[in-house]
Scaffold this active site. Structure first.
Site, PDB file in Angstrom:
ATOM      1  CE  LYS A   1      -4.066  -2.340   2.347  1.00  0.00           C
ATOM      2  NZ  LYS A   1      -4.669  -2.970   3.368  1.00  0.00           N
TER       3      LYS A   1
ATOM      4  CD  GLN B   1      -3.835  -4.814   6.568  1.00  0.00           C
ATOM      5  OE1 GLN B   1      -4.047  -3.235   5.883  1.00  0.00           O
ATOM      6  NE2 GLN B   1      -3.601  -6.349   6.183  1.00  0.00           N
TER       7      GLN B   1
ATOM      8  CG  ASP C   1     -10.113   0.144   4.210  1.00  0.00           C
ATOM      9  OD1 ASP C   1      -9.698  -0.627   3.591  1.00  0.00           O
ATOM     10  OD2 ASP C   1      -9.309  -0.414   5.751  1.00  0.00           O
TER      11      ASP C   1
HETATM   12  N1  GUN Z   1      -6.662  -6.693   5.678  1.00  0.00           N
HETATM   13  C1  GUN Z   1      -6.548  -7.790   4.577  1.00  0.00           C
HETATM   14  N2  GUN Z   1      -7.159  -6.753   3.744  1.00  0.00           N
HETATM   15  C2  GUN Z   1      -7.764  -5.808   3.999  1.00  0.00           C
HETATM   16  C3  GUN Z   1      -8.184  -4.602   4.000  1.00  0.00           C
HETATM   17  O1  GUN Z   1      -8.806  -4.608   2.925  1.00  0.00           O
HETATM   18  N3  GUN Z   1      -8.198  -3.185   4.827  1.00  0.00           N
HETATM   19  C4  GUN Z   1      -7.876  -3.717   5.804  1.00  0.00           C
HETATM   20  N4  GUN Z   1      -8.004  -2.141   6.778  1.00  0.00           N
HETATM   21  N5  GUN Z   1      -7.083  -4.725   6.146  1.00  0.00           N
HETATM   22  C5  GUN Z   1      -7.908  -5.306   5.649  1.00  0.00           C
END
Ligand code: GUN
Length: 312
Positions: free
Chosen positions: A66, A110, A133
């Site tokens: 990311k 996350q 998100d």
């Molecule tokens: N953990 C796995 N996929 C995601 C996601 O799309 N967003 C977040 N915040 N955590 C994750």
């Protein structure tokens, strides 16, 4: 119409066209980077803060990807890495600080968080305008009432929708009026995906672990979105000939033999039995290289959207 109309659909080798999510995601990232250049004319640089609590190796990989994508887009990219024993109060205090920081337009915490932290509470602390998100109840509500102008939409369903539109356009089809089944009812993928399909005027069924006859529900569908997190649970033989299939699953399963270090090999499979499904579908996303790369691309898109809105 032929597949040659889209650079993003390639022969799968099984009959269906394979939807190249990696290529589409590269295109989206280029568009987002171009958008960031335009925003720079207003002296705004999109800022994304990613918060990682603990040392889960898979989360570390995701967070690194990311950050890398944010830099590719020309964003300010900030990572906060906190120890696994961080208290809920300290994490919430960090989120509140990021909410108040004008240089930060997107905040991502996350998941999964350590068990002693209430994830719902943390996610609800994120300002809805910075919730890239799309997990905050305000954004879920805006999506549910079809207010896409104000919502931030969860990244995986948003990316799946782009792949679906690309496949439909390449095949000369309209999505409106088609029967769609979403297998899986999670707040992160299944439910928002169903809302997006509904907004495209599909007739939507949400199937799940208690669905009485999953094979029949899938067999009726012109569009199948599989998001259950169970390897190859959706059987190829269930797929209606000519259907569009979006496989959201990424499951690691035992492979054949051993690697150079003598460890048993593993491989990634989706929630759909790929080769058999690709023998019946018109278009299908592979795993890996389908939906996966789109999730990060849409996170960048959401960050640009949040920054653009903040800039007025
Ligand atoms: N953990 C796995 N996929 C995601 C996601 O799309 N967003 C977040 N915040 N955590 C994750």
């Amino acid at each position: 119409m032929s597949s040659s109309q889209s650079a993003f659909l390639k022969p799968s080798g099984h009959g269906a066209l394979a939807i190249d999510g990696k290529a589409v995601s590269t295109h989206v990232i280029e568009q987002v980077a171009a958008g960031a250049v335009k925003l720079a004319a207003k002296s705004v640089k999109p800022g994304l803060a990613v918060v990682l609590v603990g040392e889960d190796p898979a989360s570390q990989v995701y967070v690194r990807s990311k950050g890398k994508a944010a830099e590719q887009c020309g964003f300010l990219s900030v990572q906060h890495t906190l120890p696994a024993m961080t208290s809920e109060a300290d994490l919430i205090a960090l989120v509140e600080k990021l909410n108040a920081d004008p240089a930060i337009h997107g905040i991502l915490v996350q998941l999964p968080l350590p068990a002693h932290i209430n994830s719902t509470l943390v996610l609800e602390t994120i300002s809805p305008a910075k919730d890239v998100d799309g997990f905050h109840p305000v954004n879920a509500g805006l999506l549910a009432i079809g207010n896409m102008e104000r919502a931030l939409v969860p990244c995986t369903p948003a990316g799946s929708m782009i792949l679906l539109r690309e496949a439909a356009a390449a095949l000369g089809r309209k999505l409106a009026g088609l029967d769609a089944v979403v297998v899986g009812r999670s707040n992160i993928v299944g439910k928002p995906m169903a809302q997006l399909l509904l907004a495209e005027n599909c007739t939507v069924t949400i199937a799940h672990s208690r669905t009485a006859d999953l094979a029949a529900a899938v067999g009726r569908a012109d569009i199948v979105v599989a998001a259950v997190g169970r390897p190859e649970m959706v059987k190829g033989a269930w797929i209606k000939p000519g259907a569009l299939v979006i496989d959201v699953g990424i499951n690691r399963v035992p492979g054949e033999g051993f690697d150079a270090q003598g460890r048993p090999r593993t491989r990634l499979v989706g929630d759909v039995e790929y080769a058999a499904a690709a023998g019946r579908a018109a278009a299908i996303t592979p795993v890996p290289g389908g939906v996966g790369p789109m999730t990060i691309a849409m996170l960048m898109q959401n960050t640009l959207t949040a920054a653009t809105r903040a800039a007025g």
